[in-house]
Scaffold this active site. Structure first.
Site, PDB file in Angstrom:
ATOM      1  NE  ARG A  60      -4.223  -1.663   1.532  1.00 31.05           N
ATOM      2  CZ  ARG A  60      -5.206  -1.854   2.425  1.00 31.05           C
ATOM      3  NH1 ARG A  60      -5.219  -1.595   3.577  1.00 31.05           N
ATOM      4  NH2 ARG A  60      -6.200  -2.710   2.030  1.00 31.05           N
TER       5      ARG A  60
ATOM      6  CE  LYS B 186     -25.260 -11.184   7.536  1.00 31.69           C
ATOM      7  NZ  LYS B 186     -25.615  -9.933   8.095  1.00 31.69           N
TER       8      LYS B 186
ATOM      9  N   GLY C 105     -12.290  -7.554  -0.147  1.00 32.03           N
ATOM     10  CA  GLY C 105     -11.368  -7.911   0.915  1.00 32.03           C
ATOM     11  C   GLY C 105     -10.963  -9.396   0.923  1.00 32.03           C
TER      12      GLY C 105
ATOM     13  N   GLY D 155     -15.428  -2.869   0.343  1.00 31.71           N
ATOM     14  CA  GLY D 155     -16.697  -2.412   0.501  1.00 31.71           C
ATOM     15  C   GLY D 155     -16.923  -1.187  -0.350  1.00 31.71           C
TER      16      GLY D 155
END
Ligand code: AMP
Length: 399
Positions: free
Chosen positions: A36, A198, A354, A377
């Site tokens: 990163r 989910k 992720g 997200g």
């Protein structure tokens, strides 16, 4: 979606507040993986080359709004100094008198890195006064933290608000270009692969993409709600009973739109995740009613692989099983390999999210995928067709 581009910004002599994503893993007080940090170097170089001074801000880990020396950005500052091959000043906090003095003495070409933003609870609360202090004496805001852009935190939304908008950094721009192209003009056949726990999280993505898709492949825990709706035995697998209707609607809509929906053909079952010695693979239409489905089987990997290799564009979000616990990682690893092979044969492959990114990286395959998103997200929100709040806050920047 178009945002002000850094390439058009007037930067000479300006003070830039750069929100980066330097949330890297640390080990024994050192940076364990600098991916990163390397990622944001081109943006910092561009800013410096064009005559700006740069204040770099980031969060690291989850300090929960209090100072935690173990989550200090000091090791990140050291690594950034090595990568930029120049002096980088580290500020002991992200706001306050000491930081203001350091900021006031900066000259073009200087880099200052602030201490962890999340040492202050006001960062996540999006507090206006905190944002004003963060903005400090900056002239220009730049967002290169794609992975946090779905959050309305003070450094993401408040600071650009104070500075009249801002610019997307090079990393964020690349993410946006990829998702823009994929959502507006995907090369067909276009396949969406979804997994994870989910159904409810993924319904908005399916709703948004279904009209553009040719194939929808569903694995992971979410597959069992679809299988149950089709009348199959799912044992003690993860189930969202209140989403059976949604699963039915997705299958009906897909049928009407000519989208092929593929569910697992075989399942790896076990009495529970800590009984992996008793894991076995069964056909999806004969799951034992006392057991839990914890991964897709090899037959499913092969069937999904056939569709993926025949596609021109594939986007994948969510693991195919409980990949944190071997042997239930086989399906996810198998899918990562299939994606890499398809990429070599010309398929444009995108991994967003992720957990799926983690699986691809752990398998050492990230370089063999066309694009690996830095935001779980955030990429899900883009796939849902939503504008990210931190990017909306960039609008209105003057060049
Ligand atoms: P999500 O955040 O919805 O993408 O879900 C990721 C999580 O889904 C991971 O922690 C996986 O362990 C979990 N998962 C995937 N497949 C299954 C499954 N068959 N049963 C239970 N959890 C699963």
């Amino acid at each position: 979606m178009r945002y002000p581009s850094l390439r058009d910004a007037e930067l000479a002599g300006r003070r830039v507040f750069l929100r980066a994503d330097l949330n890297v893993p640390l080990k024994n007080g050192r940076v364990a993986d600098d991916t990163r940090i390397r990622g944001v170097v081109p943006t910092i170089r561009l800013l410096l080359d064009r005559g700006a001074s740069v204040v770099v801000a980031s969060h690291l880990g989850r300090p929960g709004g209090t100072r935690n020396p173990e989550l200090s950005l000091a090791p990140v500052a050291d690594r950034l100094e090595e990568l930029l091959e120049m002096k980088v000043t580290f500020a002991p906090d992200c706001i306050g008198a000491r930081v203001n003095t350091l900021r006031a003495s900066m000259k073009p070409g200087d880099v200052l890195i602030l201490e962890n933003l999340r040492f202050h609870p006001e960062e996540k609360e999006g507090d206006e006064g905190f944002a004003r202090q963060l903005a400090g004496n900056a002239d220009i805001y730049v967002n290169d933290a794609f992975g946090t852009s779905h959050r309305a935190h003070a450094s993401m939304v408040g600071v650009p608000g104070m500075l009249g908008g801002g610019y997307a950094g090079l990393l964020v721009q690349r993410e946006l270009e990829i998702f823009d192209e994929m959502l507006s003009n995907p090369a067909r056949p276009f396949t969406l692969v979804l997994g994870g726990a989910k159904v409810s999280d993924k319904i908005p993505v399916i709703d948004n993409l279904l009209p553009r898709l040719d194939h929808l492949l569903i694995g992971g825990g979410m597959a069992f709600t679809f299988m149950k709706e089709m009348g199959l035995e799912v044992g003690t697998s993860l189930l969202e009973l209140d989403r059976l209707g949604a699963a039915r609607k997705i299958m009906d809509d897909a049928g009407e739109m000519g989208v092929e929906v593929l569910l697992p053909a075989d399942i790896v079952v076990a009495p529970s995740t800590d009984r992996c010695d008793q894991a076995s693979t069964v056909p999806a239409d004969s799951m034992p009613h006392q057991e839990t489905g914890l991964d897709i089987g090899p037959g499913t990997v092969a069937a999904f692989g056939e569709v993926i290799s025949g596609s021109s564009t594939v986007v994948w979000n969510g693991p195919m099983g409980v990949f944190e616990i071997p042997p239930f990682d086989s399906g996810t690893r198998g899918l990562a390999s299939v994606m890499a092979e398809a990429t070599e044969h010309g398929t444009f492959t995108v991994v967003g999210g992720g957990d799926s990114v983690r699986a691809v990286t752990e398998a050492g395959l990230e370089k063999r995928i066309s694009f690996v998103s830095t935001g779980g997200g955030a990429s899900l929100k883009l796939l849902q067709g939503e504008e990210l709040p931190a990017l909306a806050a960039l609008k209105g920047a003057r060049t």
